[in-house]
Design an enzyme around this catalytic site. Structure first.
Site, PDB file in Angstrom:
ATOM      1  N   HIS A   1      32.920  37.641  86.653  1.00 20.76           N
ATOM      2  CA  HIS A   1      32.194  37.263  85.421  1.00 20.76           C
ATOM      3  C   HIS A   1      32.266  38.362  84.359  1.00 20.76           C
ATOM      4  O   HIS A   1      31.396  38.456  83.494  1.00 20.76           O
ATOM      5  CB  HIS A   1      30.715  36.946  85.710  1.00 20.76           C
ATOM      6  CG  HIS A   1      30.492  36.039  86.870  1.00 20.76           C
ATOM      7  ND1 HIS A   1      30.383  34.661  86.758  1.00 20.76           N
ATOM      8  CD2 HIS A   1      30.401  36.304  88.198  1.00 20.76           C
ATOM      9  CE1 HIS A   1      30.213  34.126  87.953  1.00 20.76           C
ATOM     10  NE2 HIS A   1      30.230  35.106  88.849  1.00 20.76           N
TER      11      HIS A   1
ATOM     12  N   SER B   1      46.851  50.636  61.822  1.00 18.26           N
ATOM     13  CA  SER B   1      46.326  49.738  60.809  1.00 18.26           C
ATOM     14  C   SER B   1      46.678  50.317  59.445  1.00 18.26           C
ATOM     15  O   SER B   1      46.666  51.529  59.253  1.00 18.26           O
ATOM     16  CB  SER B   1      44.806  49.634  60.962  1.00 18.26           C
ATOM     17  OG  SER B   1      44.221  49.250  59.721  1.00 18.26           O
TER      18      SER B   1
ATOM     19  N   LYS C   1      42.827  53.552  63.811  1.00 19.68           N
ATOM     20  CA  LYS C   1      43.110  52.468  64.744  1.00 19.68           C
ATOM     21  C   LYS C   1      44.392  52.656  65.542  1.00 19.68           C
ATOM     22  O   LYS C   1      45.392  53.156  65.048  1.00 19.68           O
ATOM     23  CB  LYS C   1      43.214  51.140  63.975  1.00 19.68           C
ATOM     24  CG  LYS C   1      41.876  50.714  63.398  1.00 19.68           C
ATOM     25  CD  LYS C   1      41.109  49.816  64.334  1.00 19.68           C
ATOM     26  CE  LYS C   1      41.656  48.470  64.239  1.00 19.68           C
ATOM     27  NZ  LYS C   1      40.938  47.319  64.313  1.00 19.68           N
TER      28      LYS C   1
ATOM     29  N   GLU D   1      48.688  41.823  72.673  1.00 19.09           N
ATOM     30  CA  GLU D   1      48.160  40.609  72.031  1.00 19.09           C
ATOM     31  C   GLU D   1      49.245  39.545  71.885  1.00 19.09           C
ATOM     32  O   GLU D   1      49.004  38.352  72.059  1.00 19.09           O
ATOM     33  CB  GLU D   1      47.575  40.954  70.657  1.00 19.09           C
ATOM     34  CG  GLU D   1      46.320  41.816  70.749  1.00 19.09           C
ATOM     35  CD  GLU D   1      45.968  42.438  69.402  1.00 19.09           C
ATOM     36  OE1 GLU D   1      45.428  41.715  68.552  1.00 19.09           O
ATOM     37  OE2 GLU D   1      46.238  43.633  69.190  1.00 19.09           O
TER      38      GLU D   1
END
Ligand code: ARG
Length: 466
Positions: free
Chosen positions: A157, A278, A284, A291
């Protein structure tokens, strides 16, 4: 002008829109090498069976070699008016050797021709993917051996459940990829039958030798039913299904990497080679490759769904709908290949933060099960009762905002008087993982043995493809 390949009974040529919707050359040019291979095997068989003369067969074979050279050199002029790769190649062959080129299509139709070309293409793709998956398994197993004893939280979970080791976690993916490879190998066995010679749908009256063409093209045997031969696309569906499952596995790992590299988790760092910045936020480090591996799973699943939907309403045998089988498969298998390559790169370079993982492994009362197991083992308590007692101890620790191992013996005994000092021996995360020695469990010794077993097994397999 009507089509020079089939226009005998036509007075005029097709409407421009007809040509546009009908043509597949924009994508099936990728079957050129397979188409030429198939034609070479076919014409050799036609000559051996005495269906075309040796001289004609030789001229055709030489002409095919020239066509192949032109395609490889990038000088071949593909024409949309000629619809597809099959007619583009045959038409060029006729320019090179003259009307005897037309003998190549004896006892053959584009229906069995495209079926054999596509099978050959899918088979090559399967072999390449298998080699790549093996490489990823190897990268994972090697990292697993390095980190067989590195403790991290195991989740259910997405809540800290029990401590596990990073090596154990990585080996879970080695198992998944092992199943992916065995699914592909299984699909490959069924794929490896040759439809060439089924002709349009009913077979042919020429005395062809289908065993010979099957063998020449590396197939195990010819397909047994001509109708099935030209209407079957199971070989693509099965490979896409296996590819989709593999893409889902990669997507899950990619998703974990996306979580792990957040400052909140901080479990691993990707190398600069597999990270992007970024354009506005200088701090970043974005896991774009992970992704995209997660995102591209959508394409692979989409290709499988798309083709299932194309096929579901088709009566036997070939319908032009089936021309829609190729683009999705090309895209899906190419995307999967890129995903495996990116994942292999990420896994090879990623740096785990062992301190953070270990600290996180101890958070959230992750050794509560070890405490319950101790009560069962040492105090002979039924597990349900031990579970209850441990729950009370967790509440006590939680109220006091300390870890289980920071409770005093007196506090423990206030809940269960029989608890002794020895209980503290099972409350550390390292002790916890070391105790999970059951087969398949996370004990570092198990993980080390499994990682070594995989590395040895993978090392023995000669890579089949790319
Ligand atoms: N381009 C076609 C395809 O990809 C080849 C087969 C055409 N067959 C036919 N009967 N028109 O499916």
């Amino acid at each position: 002008m009507s089509n020079k390949m089939w226009g005998g009974r036509f007075a005029s040529g097709p409407d421009a829109i007809m040509e546009e919707i009908n043509a597949s050359i924009g994508f099936d040019y990728r079957l050129a090498a397979q188409d030429i291979r198939g034609s070479r095997a076919h014409v050799a068989m036609l000559a051996d069976a005495g269906i075309v003369s040796r001289e004609h067969a030789d001229a055709i074979t030489r002409g095919l070699a020239q066509v192949e050279g032109e395609i490889e050199a990038g000088t071949f002029g593909f024409s949309r008016a000629l619809e597809d790769i099959h007619m583009n190649i045959e038409s060029r062959l006729a320019e090179i050797i003259g009307p005897d080129a037309g003998r190549l299509h004896t006892a053959r139709s584009r229906n069995d021709q495209v079926a054999v070309d596509f099978r050959l293409w899918v088979r090559d793709a399967v072999d390449d993917l298998d080699g790549q998956m093996r490489g990823l398994q190897q990268a994972l197993a090697e990292r697993a051996l390095d980190h067989a004893g590195a403790v991290m939280p195991g989740f259910t979970h997405l809540q800290s459940a029990q401590p596990v080791t990073f090596g154990h976690h990585l080996l879970a993916y080695v198992e998944m990829l092992g199943r992916d490879r065995s699914r592909l190998a299984d699909a490959r066995k069924r794929l490896n039958e040759c439809p060439l010679g089924a002709a349009a749908l009913a077979g042919t009256s020429f005395p062809i030798n289908r065993e010979q063409t099957a063998r020449a093209l590396g197939f195990d045997r010819p397909t047994a039913n001509s109708l099935d031969s030209v209407s079957d696309r199971d070989f693509v569906l099965e490979v896409l299904a296996s590819a989709a499952i593999c893409a889902v596995h990669l997507s899950r790992l990619a998703d974990e990497i996306v979580l792990w590299v957040t400052p909140q988790f901080g479990f691993v760092q990707l190398s600069d080679k597999f990270t992007t910045g970024s354009s506005i936020m200088p701090q970043k480090r974005n896991p774009d490759a992970a992704e995209l591996v997660r995102g591209k799973a959508g394409r692979v699943i989409g290709a499988l769904n798309g083709l299932l939907i194309v096929m579901k309403g088709l009566p036997l045998t070939y319908s032009k709908d089936m021309q829609e089988d190729k683009e999705g498969a090309f895209d899906a298998l190419q995307s999967l290949s890129l995903c495996i390559a990116a994942m292999t790169g990420m896994i090879r370079d990623l740096q785990p933060d062992l301190k953070r993982m270990k600290a996180a492994a101890g958070a959230g009362f992750a050794t509560a099960t070890d405490l319950a197991d101790w009560l069962v083992r040492e105090l002979k308590m039924p597990f349900r009762q031990a579970h209850h007692v441990t729950g009370s101890l967790v509440k006590l620790a939680s109220d006091g905002k300390v870890g289980l191992e920071k409770l005093t013996l007196a506090q423990m005994q206030s809940v269960e008087p029989q608890i002794t000092e020895a209980v503290f021996g099972v409350l550390g995360v390292e002790k916890s993982v070391r105790s999970r020695t059951s087969y398949g469990g996370t004990a570092p010794a198990n993980v080390r043995a499994q990682a070594k077993r995989w590395i040895a097994k993978l090392g023995k397999e000669a890579p089949k493809g790319g």
